[in-house]
Structures are given as C-alpha cells and as structure tokens.
Scaffold this active site. Sequence first.
Site, PDB file in Angstrom:
ATOM      1  N   CYS A   1      29.900  46.377  41.954  1.00 30.05           N
ATOM      2  CA  CYS A   1      29.589  45.655  40.706  1.00 30.05           C
ATOM      3  C   CYS A   1      28.083  45.395  40.574  1.00 30.05           C
ATOM      4  CB  CYS A   1      30.362  44.338  40.675  1.00 30.05           C
ATOM      5  SG  CYS A   1      30.143  43.428  39.124  1.00 30.05           S
TER       6      CYS A   1
ATOM      7  N   CYS B   1      26.770  37.715  41.707  1.00 25.01           N
ATOM      8  CA  CYS B   1      27.494  36.465  41.995  1.00 25.01           C
ATOM      9  C   CYS B   1      27.499  36.202  43.509  1.00 25.01           C
ATOM     10  CB  CYS B   1      28.908  36.552  41.452  1.00 25.01           C
ATOM     11  SG  CYS B   1      28.953  37.147  39.738  1.00 25.01           S
TER      12      CYS B   1
ATOM     13  N   CYS C   1      30.588  36.724  45.890  1.00 25.11           N
ATOM     14  CA  CYS C   1      31.492  37.861  45.684  1.00 25.11           C
ATOM     15  C   CYS C   1      31.226  39.040  46.616  1.00 25.11           C
ATOM     16  CB  CYS C   1      31.424  38.324  44.231  1.00 25.11           C
ATOM     17  SG  CYS C   1      32.698  39.553  43.856  1.00 25.11           S
TER      18      CYS C   1
ATOM     19  N   CYS D   1      48.531  40.318  37.278  1.00 28.87           N
ATOM     20  CA  CYS D   1      47.111  40.165  36.929  1.00 28.87           C
ATOM     21  C   CYS D   1      46.315  41.322  37.523  1.00 28.87           C
ATOM     22  CB  CYS D   1      46.560  38.876  37.523  1.00 28.87           C
ATOM     23  SG  CYS D   1      47.565  37.442  37.175  1.00 28.87           S
TER      24      CYS D   1
ATOM     25  N   CYS E   1      47.930  39.842  32.646  1.00 30.89           N
ATOM     26  CA  CYS E   1      46.625  39.171  32.621  1.00 30.89           C
ATOM     27  C   CYS E   1      45.579  40.158  33.124  1.00 30.89           C
ATOM     28  CB  CYS E   1      46.654  37.942  33.526  1.00 30.89           C
ATOM     29  SG  CYS E   1      45.068  37.099  33.626  1.00 30.89           S
TER      30      CYS E   1
ATOM     31  N   CYS F   1      42.771  32.061  30.804  1.00 35.58           N
ATOM     32  CA  CYS F   1      42.851  31.628  32.196  1.00 35.58           C
ATOM     33  C   CYS F   1      41.406  31.424  32.628  1.00 35.58           C
ATOM     34  CB  CYS F   1      43.526  32.709  33.038  1.00 35.58           C
ATOM     35  SG  CYS F   1      43.499  32.364  34.802  1.00 35.58           S
TER      36      CYS F   1
ATOM     37  N   ARG G   1      46.267  26.501  38.940  1.00 35.55           N
ATOM     38  CA  ARG G   1      46.606  27.477  39.991  1.00 35.55           C
ATOM     39  C   ARG G   1      45.774  27.292  41.242  1.00 35.55           C
ATOM     40  NH1 ARG G   1      45.818  31.928  37.591  1.00 35.55           N
ATOM     41  NH2 ARG G   1      47.816  31.611  36.573  1.00 35.55           N
TER      42      ARG G   1
HETATM   43  N1  SAM Z   1      34.227  40.804  37.397  1.00 33.75           N
HETATM   44  C1  SAM Z   1      35.038  39.879  36.713  1.00 33.75           C
HETATM   45  C2  SAM Z   1      34.422  38.520  36.574  1.00 33.75           C
HETATM   46  O1  SAM Z   1      33.492  38.204  37.315  1.00 33.75           O
HETATM   47  O2  SAM Z   1      34.894  37.747  35.734  1.00 33.75           O
HETATM   48  C3  SAM Z   1      36.430  39.760  37.307  1.00 33.75           C
HETATM   49  C4  SAM Z   1      36.622  39.767  38.804  1.00 33.75           C
HETATM   50  S1  SAM Z   1      35.923  38.386  39.686  1.00 33.75           S
HETATM   51  C5  SAM Z   1      36.184  38.906  41.365  1.00 33.75           C
HETATM   52  C6  SAM Z   1      37.131  37.090  39.405  1.00 33.75           C
HETATM   53  C7  SAM Z   1      36.924  35.743  40.047  1.00 33.75           C
HETATM   54  O3  SAM Z   1      37.208  35.808  41.433  1.00 33.75           O
HETATM   55  C8  SAM Z   1      35.558  35.146  39.997  1.00 33.75           C
HETATM   56  O4  SAM Z   1      35.263  34.574  38.757  1.00 33.75           O
HETATM   57  C9  SAM Z   1      35.635  34.091  41.085  1.00 33.75           C
HETATM   58  O5  SAM Z   1      36.082  32.855  40.561  1.00 33.75           O
HETATM   59  C10 SAM Z   1      36.689  34.644  42.047  1.00 33.75           C
HETATM   60  N2  SAM Z   1      36.142  34.998  43.345  1.00 33.75           N
HETATM   61  C11 SAM Z   1      35.463  36.111  43.667  1.00 33.75           C
HETATM   62  N3  SAM Z   1      35.091  36.114  44.949  1.00 33.75           N
HETATM   63  C12 SAM Z   1      35.541  34.956  45.490  1.00 33.75           C
HETATM   64  C13 SAM Z   1      35.459  34.371  46.793  1.00 33.75           C
HETATM   65  N4  SAM Z   1      34.818  34.975  47.789  1.00 33.75           N
HETATM   66  N5  SAM Z   1      36.040  33.166  46.992  1.00 33.75           N
HETATM   67  C14 SAM Z   1      36.674  32.555  45.972  1.00 33.75           C
HETATM   68  N6  SAM Z   1      36.768  33.058  44.720  1.00 33.75           N
HETATM   69  C15 SAM Z   1      36.208  34.236  44.476  1.00 33.75           C
HETATM   70 FE1  SF4 Z   2      31.061  41.430  39.712  1.00 31.36          FE
HETATM   71 FE2  SF4 Z   2      32.141  39.891  41.592  1.00 31.36          FE
HETATM   72 FE3  SF4 Z   2      30.489  38.813  39.789  1.00 31.36          FE
HETATM   73 FE4  SF4 Z   2      32.935  39.661  39.006  1.00 31.36          FE
HETATM   74  S1  SF4 Z   2      32.495  37.984  40.437  1.00 31.36           S
HETATM   75  S2  SF4 Z   2      30.966  40.015  37.957  1.00 31.36           S
HETATM   76  S3  SF4 Z   2      33.200  41.419  40.389  1.00 31.36           S
HETATM   77  S4  SF4 Z   2      29.949  40.363  41.346  1.00 31.36           S
END
Ligand code: SAM
Ligand code: SF4
Length: 309
Positions: free
Chosen positions: A47, A51, A54, A91, A122, A182, A254
């Site tokens: 990606c 973030c 992530c 989802c 979802c 959500c 959730r």
């Molecule tokens: N890329 C899209 C986005 O950012 O909206 C969808 C996928 S992203 C992985 C979805 C959610 O997963 C994030 O908004 C975050 O809240 C959660 N998430 C990702 N990595 C995580 C982690 N290591 N621990 C807890 N929640 C996590």
């Molecule tokens: Fe990309 Fe992870 Fe951020 Fe979603 S949470 S936009 S998958 S870096």
Amino acid sequence: MNASDIDSLFALPFADLMFRAQTVHRAHFDPNAIQRSILLSIKTGGCSEDCGYCSQSARHDTGIARERLLSLAEVQVAARSAKEKGATRFCMGAAWRGPKAGDLDNVIEMVRAVKMLDMEACLTLGLLGEGQAEQLAAAGLDYYNHNLDTSAEFYEQVVTTHSQEARMETLLKVRTAGMKICCGGIVGMGESRQVRASLIAQLAQMTPPPESVPINHLVPMAGTPMENSPPLDPFEFVRTIAAARISMPKSWVRLSAGRGSLSDEVQALCFLAGANSIFYGDRLLTTDNAEASRDDALFMRLGLHATAG
Ligand code: SAM
Ligand code: SF4
Ligand code: DTB
C-alpha cells in the site's frame, strides 16, 4: 454527547461506567447475543500509504509481500466457507489508498457473489472517488468500512499520506449513496486517554452515528513505527468500549483487531461493557485472530449466542 461528556465517562469509577454501559446496552440489544463477521484480505500488501500501525504499507519493512487482487473464484470459496461457519456478514479488505476504476469493477463482482449467498457484504477499500460509492450501492453492498482510526489531533502523528478530512469525505459519499457505515478506530498506539475520548466523541457526533463501530486494539507489527508501543491497560480498553456503547446506543460495537491477545476475562468484560460483534475465524487481514474454537468455548462458558446483525 460532546468530547467533555465522553471525558467524564472515562473518568467514572469502573463499576459506575460498567453499570451505565450495561443499562444502555440492555435497553437496545439482547445482552447475550453477538454478531459475527468474517474477514478476507482480497488484496494484501504494497500500500502507498504510511499508516504507522499497518503491516501492509509499502513504506514499512514488515515482510508482508504485495499480492495481486484475489480472483472471483477464490473469494467465492472463502465466502461459502464463512457462511458455513455461521457468519452473517462477509467483509473484504484491500490494501489500497483507494480503488482504481478497473479494480472496482472486479470487486463489484465479488460483492454480487456474496449477496447471492444471502450474506451481508462489507468492503474496506480506502478513499472513494466520485461515483464509486454509488456503484457499490447499486451492486447491493450493505456496509462500507472506513475508520477515523484516531482523534483528529493525533491523526497526523499516525498517518501523513492522507488526512482525516479526506476520510470524512469518503464517509459522506458512503452515506449519500445510502449504504451503512462501519467506522471506528484503534487504541493502544501510545495515545492518551483524552485522544481515545476524543475519537469516541467524533464517532458519536456523526449524524447519524455509524451503524457499526469497530474498536481495534493495536496489533504491534514488527517493522512498523508502532512495533514497540507501550502496552495499553486492559481496563482502559474496556472503558473505550463502554464509552462507545453509551454514546452510540444503537450501534453494533465490534471487538476487532487484537482480540487474540486479550484474555477471555478481558473479552468478557468487553461484552459486559456493550461490545456485541466480533470478527470470527482464525484470520484477520495479515494477522491471526482469536481461534474460532476458543471463541466457541468462550460463548459456551458465558452463555452467549450468535445473532444476525
Ligand atoms: N486500506 C483501507 C483503509 O485504510 O481504510 C482498508 C484496509 S485497513 C488495513 C483497515 C483498518 O485496519 C484500518 O483502518 C485500521 O483501523 C485497522 N488496522 C490495520 N492494521 C492494524 C493493526 N496492526 N492493529 C490494529 N488495527 C489495524
Ligand atoms: Fe494502506 Fe494499511 Fe493505511 Fe489501509 S491502513 S491505507 S492498507 S497502509
Ligand atoms: C477494522 O476496523 N478492523 C479490521 C477491518 N476493519 C478491516 C482489520 C483489522 C486488521 C488487523 C491487522 C491485520 O490483520 O493486518
């Protein structure tokens, strides 16, 4: 409820907070019923966004490889299996900043396939462009997941490649297209209680509040900037759930990522605090979930039953 109301909730003695959460929960839901969603990563890794929590950001060296979008057939197999396991919602998540037009066409076929199995669908695909929410709504998508993730003040310390305002714009597009939202966040990223309270206040002040509110506990992923985040006091996690329940009485709250490392006892407190939905099944996106067999046993021990949400 405004931010100072939520601050006051967090400051209550634990027993008083739990009593309030239970009272609200029982007025709106069966306190022994838990909705179960099953999650599938349809496009993993690589990606563009940064973030900090992530594992799927191309900017962090986490060992998660960029994969292609799954095929329709692969998604159909996973969705059938989710239905057999008793999930009422399927989802699908993609590691994108947002979907390209061609990708969206493929994902729409996946939504149609899930709907043919008579489950709720979802998606979480990132930021949506003009017209994309309408396309998803027309395909029958029930929910779009897009989290605020943390409070507005803390957001820039977690993500720099997009703003929280941009996420709010996507949420508005989802709402305008007539889909359910959500939307929740993550705690345990080293944020203060005030940040947690402010996140809950922002969610509760959405009009209407999100129908589904995932509260994720950070899963500290090796190679991310948050790999060494200080552990969160489990009672503070329970308080966050309770504050979400009290301020969003009709929403499904959730218990999301991180459940695998919570004890059964802390999870039970979360259910008492008003959590009434979980991700079920052994896998989330890139991390392991609490094992389904452990969840089944916990449901038995607590006298909980599964419900459609
Ligand atoms: N890329 C899209 C986005 O950012 O909206 C969808 C996928 S992203 C992985 C979805 C959610 O997963 C994030 O908004 C975050 O809240 C959660 N998430 C990702 N990595 C995580 C982690 N290591 N621990 C807890 N929640 C996590
Ligand atoms: Fe990309 Fe992870 Fe951020 Fe979603 S949470 S936009 S998958 S870096
Ligand atoms: C949400 O709020 N939590 C889910 C779902 N929406 C897509 C994702 C949790 C991801 C946990 C980390 C991982 O497995 O990579």
